[in-house]
Design a protein around this motif. Structure first.
Motif, PDB file in Angstrom:
ATOM      1  N   LEU A  44      24.390  19.502  37.258  1.00  0.00           N
ATOM      2  CA  LEU A  44      23.139  19.019  36.689  1.00  0.00           C
ATOM      3  C   LEU A  44      22.057  18.944  37.759  1.00  0.00           C
ATOM      4  O   LEU A  44      20.910  19.362  37.533  1.00  0.00           O
ATOM      5  N   GLU A  64      21.072  22.581  38.911  1.00  0.00           N
ATOM      6  CA  GLU A  64      20.259  23.242  37.879  1.00  0.00           C
ATOM      7  C   GLU A  64      18.859  22.640  37.824  1.00  0.00           C
ATOM      8  O   GLU A  64      17.869  23.361  37.635  1.00  0.00           O
ATOM      9  N   GLY A  65      18.756  21.338  38.012  1.00  0.00           N
ATOM     10  CA  GLY A  65      17.436  20.702  38.072  1.00  0.00           C
ATOM     11  C   GLY A  65      16.629  21.195  39.262  1.00  0.00           C
ATOM     12  O   GLY A  65      15.423  21.437  39.148  1.00  0.00           O
ATOM     13  N   GLU A 101      15.370  24.696  38.521  1.00  0.00           N
ATOM     14  CA  GLU A 101      14.201  24.668  37.638  1.00  0.00           C
ATOM     15  C   GLU A 101      12.948  24.264  38.408  1.00  0.00           C
ATOM     16  O   GLU A 101      11.867  24.811  38.192  1.00  0.00           O
ATOM     17  N   MET A 102      13.080  23.295  39.316  1.00  0.00           N
ATOM     18  CA  MET A 102      11.919  22.883  40.102  1.00  0.00           C
ATOM     19  C   MET A 102      11.509  23.974  41.084  1.00  0.00           C
ATOM     20  O   MET A 102      10.319  24.152  41.344  1.00  0.00           O
ATOM     21  N   ASP A 126      12.197  27.985  33.671  1.00  0.00           N
ATOM     22  CA  ASP A 126      11.930  26.739  32.979  1.00  0.00           C
ATOM     23  C   ASP A 126      10.959  27.033  31.833  1.00  0.00           C
ATOM     24  O   ASP A 126       9.784  27.312  32.075  1.00  0.00           O
ATOM     25  N   SER A 163      10.113  15.319  36.676  1.00  0.00           N
ATOM     26  CA  SER A 163      11.250  16.115  37.135  1.00  0.00           C
ATOM     27  C   SER A 163      11.796  15.615  38.467  1.00  0.00           C
ATOM     28  O   SER A 163      13.010  15.438  38.619  1.00  0.00           O
ATOM     29  N   TYR A 164      10.917  15.399  39.441  1.00  0.00           N
ATOM     30  CA  TYR A 164      11.390  14.878  40.723  1.00  0.00           C
ATOM     31  C   TYR A 164      11.952  13.468  40.562  1.00  0.00           C
ATOM     32  O   TYR A 164      12.930  13.100  41.213  1.00  0.00           O
ATOM     33  N   ASN A 174      13.613  12.394  38.156  1.00  0.00           N
ATOM     34  CA  ASN A 174      14.976  12.533  37.633  1.00  0.00           C
ATOM     35  C   ASN A 174      15.949  13.056  38.692  1.00  0.00           C
ATOM     36  O   ASN A 174      17.130  12.708  38.670  1.00  0.00           O
ATOM     37  N   LEU A 175      15.468  13.880  39.597  1.00  0.00           N
ATOM     38  CA  LEU A 175      16.343  14.472  40.608  1.00  0.00           C
ATOM     39  C   LEU A 175      16.730  13.488  41.713  1.00  0.00           C
ATOM     40  O   LEU A 175      17.842  13.549  42.240  1.00  0.00           O
TER      41      LEU A 175
END
Length: 165
Positions: free
Chosen positions: A9, A12-13, A16-17, A74, A115-116, A118-119
């Motif tokens: 996860l 993959e994140g 995408e970033m 993305d 997004s960041y 969440n990462l």
């Protein structure tokens, strides 16, 4: 996207970033070129340079966690870019385009911040504390960029853009 582990996860994140930041380098060039006000042009130019730094930083993150730097498409970013292209193809006047560019900039900054955001906890949970620190640095820069584009939006001179009365 199918992740079978927290590591999957996270990777993959990151992918995408990585894609997002690469796409935004080009998009920010277009926003800069589509702007007529010098202050707005400069803001997009500066953020484009900063975004290129984010691409480089993500490459370092991939190396730190032992993965190849690989971009994963993305669809959200693609949709935002497509939406902007459609607006531009409608041939708006310069002032309207300028305002739309600011809106697009705000939208992309909010997405990057989320997004960041969440990462970072994923990196921490996986024990990648140095990587989490690196991502937090990028998150702070994205928040500063949002503040700047938001200020420009608030101070925008609508001039002769027509508003329904």
């Amino acid at each position: 996207m199918t992740a079978n582990s927290l590591e999957d996860l996270f990777v993959e994140g990151l992918q995408e970033m990585y894609y997002t930041e690469q796409q935004l380098v080009d998009a920010l060039q277009e926003l800069e070129e589509g702007s007529t006000e010098e202050e707005i042009k400069n803001a997009f130019s500066e953020h484009r340079e900063e975004t290129q730094g984010h691409v480089d930083r993500l490459e370092e993150v991939f190396e730190a966690i032992g993965h190849d730097a690989e971009a994963h498409e993305d669809p959200i970013v693609d949709a935002m870019i497509h939406q902007h292209e459609e607006f531009v193809n409608g041939d708006p006047d310069e002032k309207m385009l300028e305002r739309y560019n600011l809106m697009s900039g705000q939208k992309s900054e909010h997405y990057e911040i989320a997004s960041y955001g969440n990462l970072i906890p994923l990196a921490q949970q996986l024990g990648h504390d140095d990587v989490a620190d690196t991502l937090e640095e990028t998150l702070r820069e994205e928040q500063e960029a949002l503040d700047e584009v938001s200020t420009l939006s608030e101070e925008f001179d609508y001039g002769d853009i027509e508003s329904p009365q």
